[in-house]
Design an enzyme around this catalytic site. Structure first.
Site, PDB file in Angstrom:
ATOM      1  CE  LYS A 126      83.782  41.282 108.181  1.00 60.09           C
ATOM      2  NZ  LYS A 126      83.506  40.902 109.431  1.00 60.09           N
ATOM      3  CG  ASP A 145      77.727  42.448 110.780  1.00 58.39           C
ATOM      4  OD1 ASP A 145      77.003  41.465 109.981  1.00 58.39           O
ATOM      5  OD2 ASP A 145      78.350  43.223 111.071  1.00 58.39           O
TER       6      ASP A 145
END
Length: 227
Positions: A126, A145
């Protein structure tokens, strides 16, 4: 309860189109002026709000300007400097070690490949995706997220639970040109309307195609026809 479209692909495209209309200029909310600041800010943002990160980095970036500054930092002092950040002790260690790797292996610069970025301490896929997209203008994937996790499942786009598997689902559904903005569209909507605890379905532009909409069930309950 809203009715999703016939396929996940149709559902995804309709979600993207509507959210672009609602949030025409989606962008990252972290403050940074170079790639190193971006990397540090994203590392600090794990399990922490962007607002708190931005407040912390106002002074942090004045004190630590280079990878060498992080590599040579006193870890206890660095931890104190980011003391308002969640897991600040661990993150101080990550920042110091990341600074060392950047200095010794990358000439003090932030690398531009997924493999090199994820080799850094405290950097997962991420974080690497964010740095690639906003630091190097390279889009290799979709940042997943907590907002993206929550909304894609609520909207019936995916049934996966882990960020890695959700991303793999999304890569086959979201047009590649929209990979970068997709995350920020969902973050914007998650913050403004689709809250984790109390989503405002009355104000949601996706309500009629959202299988998780509360509106029909609330009407049924109000009329005594719970189901």
């Amino acid at each position: 309860m809203g009715t999703p479209l016939d396929s996940r692909a149709e559902q995804t495209l309709e979600v993207v189109d509507r959210l672009y209309e609602e949030y025409p200029d989606p962008t990252i909310s972290l403050h940074f002026s170079n790639r190193l600041e971006l990397l540090v800010a994203v590392m600090l943002s794990a399990q922490c709000t962007d607002e708190r990160v931005n407040k912390t980095t106002e002074t942090l970036f004045e004190k630590y300007r280079t990878a060498e500054d992080y590599a040579n930092a006193d870890e206890a002092e660095l931890s104190e400097d980011i003391g308002s950040i969640t897991y600040h002790n661990s993150k101080a260690g990550y920042l110091k070690e990341t600074g060392r790797i950047l200095v010794e292996e990358h000439g003090g610069e932030v690398p531009d490949t997924m493999s090199d970025l994820t080799d850094l301490q405290g950097v997962g896929r991420k974080t690497a995706n964010v740095v690639l997209q906003h630091g190097h203008d390279l889009t290799e994937g979709i940042v997943v997220d907590t907002h993206v996790q929550r909304l894609t499942r609520r909207l019936g786009i995916t049934e996966e639970e882990s960020p890695e598997k959700i991303e793999q689902d999304l890569l086959g559904l979201v047009p590649e040109d929209d990979w970068k903005e997709f995350t920020h569209l969902l973050i914007s909507h998650g913050r403004a309307v689709c809250d984790a605890r109390n989503p405002d379905c009355d104000e949601c532009v996706l309500e009629d195609i959202c299988p998780s909409s509360k509106l029909d069930s609330e009407v049924d309950l109000a009329s005594g026809e719970a189901w």
